[in-house]
Design a protein around this motif. Structure first.
Motif, PDB file in Angstrom:
ATOM      1  N   LEU A 135      -2.305  -3.071   2.059  1.00 33.75           N
ATOM      2  CA  LEU A 135      -1.143  -3.399   2.169  1.00 33.75           C
ATOM      3  C   LEU A 135      -0.424  -3.814   1.003  1.00 33.75           C
ATOM      4  N   ALA A 136       1.101  -3.680   0.739  1.00 33.28           N
ATOM      5  CA  ALA A 136       1.689  -4.236  -0.205  1.00 33.28           C
ATOM      6  C   ALA A 136       3.167  -4.507   0.209  1.00 33.28           C
ATOM      7  N   GLU A 137       3.639  -5.486  -0.729  1.00 30.52           N
ATOM      8  CA  GLU A 137       5.244  -5.678  -0.162  1.00 30.52           C
ATOM      9  C   GLU A 137       6.223  -4.588  -0.586  1.00 30.52           C
ATOM     10  N   ALA A 138       6.776  -4.343   0.225  1.00 33.86           N
ATOM     11  CA  ALA A 138       7.700  -3.224   0.175  1.00 33.86           C
ATOM     12  C   ALA A 138       9.364  -3.713   0.107  1.00 33.86           C
ATOM     13  N   GLY A 139       9.637  -4.532  -0.455  1.00 36.02           N
ATOM     14  CA  GLY A 139      10.913  -5.299  -0.808  1.00 36.02           C
ATOM     15  C   GLY A 139      11.426  -6.399   0.327  1.00 36.02           C
ATOM     16  N   ARG A 140      12.528  -6.353   0.634  1.00 33.65           N
ATOM     17  CA  ARG A 140      13.287  -7.372   1.479  1.00 33.65           C
ATOM     18  C   ARG A 140      14.108  -6.830   2.270  1.00 33.65           C
ATOM     19  N   ARG A 141      14.186  -7.326   3.613  1.00 27.15           N
ATOM     20  CA  ARG A 141      15.202  -6.833   4.651  1.00 27.15           C
ATOM     21  C   ARG A 141      16.164  -8.159   4.845  1.00 27.15           C
ATOM     22  N   ALA A 142      17.359  -7.733   5.064  1.00 32.69           N
ATOM     23  CA  ALA A 142      18.375  -8.816   5.574  1.00 32.69           C
ATOM     24  C   ALA A 142      17.812  -9.238   6.891  1.00 32.69           C
TER      25      ALA A 142
END
Length: 446
Positions: free
Chosen positions: A125-132
């Motif tokens: 798995l990898a990080e795919a940004g951020r979500r509010a």
């Protein structure tokens, strides 16, 4: 679903359970890994060639680094880790946050953090940004890395071989087809299969210039789908109808020795059913948690999914659908009996009587519906593909007549299975991919 299991990350619990294509390399901005898209195909039946190297029959073995990585991906994972992986898979490229994973699994945030840290260390798995978020700092979104691993799906039909390479999502990134003579002798079939698998991996690597597989990910192994009957646990064939010389042949061990990769063997119909269950064919909310996949091509068989799982039976021999007798004084079948659904159906097809073939298939399907009370009948195979409307209508008519006789409000629906000509090969890849996500029992048993 479940509560936190102590030591979740180190336990060895086993997770419960159409057109030709090829390869393109693209870049994923979120992680930088190379993905696949446009495809590479080499079809020996037509003589069309693709870019990439050709492996020879005496050099199909993969290197030790790849083998070690595959073993790492196939290592037993806890039930909770498999749950998390499957949620990452179904979330797709949009991803899912750790908080959402905790809510969906019932695990504590601490347990989810431990599991995701291990999966990230394994490259899954990898990080795919951020979500509010509704309050506090934005949530980090995680997603599965499709190219972290791949599985080969190999369909050995009586007269044709199809090999596909699938990433962790089950998407096909490469495909090869070649003629095959299942009656040409075990050594020739095994050598030809090993050569095609090795060539598939070599061509993909040559096009991408990134090693033997897309994104540098490891090959988990090869799932092999062949006509039954067979012993799924030992990977050994029994008396394949029309090819008795295969009785007792250890296909799994022979291919594993030639390829240097883990190999799982199952019936073609079971593999197709497994692939359908992993895709969109199953929707328990819609009342189709159990279905029968009926495959009509060079033979006739069934894959049974009961309660969301492939049903193989106590001796892994379930699904010999084609050899139920429906005419006691009927023509002699290749299995040695008379009046089997298979010999009657294939005879009608040979005579060009497709409506009669559909009616015979419908009689067999109605027997299954009455015996197992399944929710859905899916049809597949090359004969079905060539006459889809005729078979859906013909089989459906028999089931509708049965429903009327029984006073049922509606008949069991009949549809053509998705996946087309390579559906069995894609399902064979799921023999390796499924256990990684806690779906199905495709793992090797010694």
């Amino acid at each position: 679903m479940g509560s936190e299991v102590p030591g979740d990350e180190v336990r060895g619990d086993k997770a419960p359970g159409d057109e030709p294509t090829g390869v393109r390399a693209t870049s994923d901005r979120a992680t930088g890994e190379r993905l696949t898209g446009d495809r590479v195909t080499r079809d020996r039946t037509t003589g069309d060639r693709t870019t990439g190297g050709q492996a020879t029959g005496d050099q199909p073995t993969r290197d030790r680094t790849t083998a070690r990585a595959a073993v790492n991906l196939l290592a037993p994972r806890s039930h909770n880790a498999a749950l998390v992986l499957d949620l990452l898979r179904t979330a797709g490229r949009t991803g899912i946050s750790r908080l959402e994973l905790a809510e969906r699994t019932g695990l504590t945030p601490q347990a989810v953090s431990k599991i995701t840290a291990r999966l990230r260390a394994d490259g899954l798995l990898a990080e795919a940004g951020r979500r509010a978020s509704t309050g506090g700092k934005p949530r980090t979104v995680l997603r599965l890395v499709p190219g972290a691993g791949h599985a080969v799906g190999l369909h050995l039909d009586r007269d044709e071989l199809t090999a596909v390479l699938c990433d962790l999502t089950g998407a096909v990134v490469a495909e090869r087809r070649a003629p095959l003579d299942l009656g040409g002798g075990a050594d020739a079939v095994v050598e030809g299969a090993a050569t095609e698998v090795a060539a598939l991996l070599t061509e993909v690597g040559a096009v991408l210039g990134a090693g033997s597989v897309p994104g540098g990910g490891s090959v988990l192994g090869v799932g092999v789908a062949v006509p039954g009957p067979l012993d799924h646990v030992r990977g050994m064939l029994h008396r394949v109808t029309g090819f008795p010389e295969w009785d007792g042949f250890p296909l799994r061990d022979a291919l594993a020795g030639g390829l240097g990769l883990p190999v799982v063997v199952d019936k073609d119909t079971n593999a197709a059913a497994l692939g359908l269950a992993a895709g969109d064919a199953l929707d328990p909310a819609a009342g189709n948690g159990s279905f029968a996949y009926l495959h009509l091509g060079t033979g006739l068989g069934a894959g049974l999914v009961i309660g969301g799982a492939v049903h193989r039976g106590a001796r892994t021999g379930a699904g010999e659908f084609g050899h139920q007798v429906i005419q006691l004084d009927g023509p002699l079948c290749g299995c040695g009996d008379r009046g089997c659904v298979e010999v009657l159906c294939l005879g009608a097809v040979a005579d060009g009587a497709m409506l009669e073939a559909a009616r015979v298939l419908g009689v067999g399907a109605a027997n299954l519906v009455g015996l197992l009370d399944i929710d859905l009948v899916l049809l597949g195979g090359r004969t079905i593909a060539a006459h889809e409307e005729t078979f859906v209508r013909g089989v459906g008519a028999v089931l509708e007549e049965r429903a009327r006789r029984e006073g049922a409000e509606t008949a069991v629906p009949v549809r053509v299975a998705p996946g087309g000509a390579r559906g069995v090969a894609e399902g064979a890849a799921q023999l390796l991919l499924g256990p990684l996500f806690g779906r199905g029992d495709g793992v090797r048993h010694d």
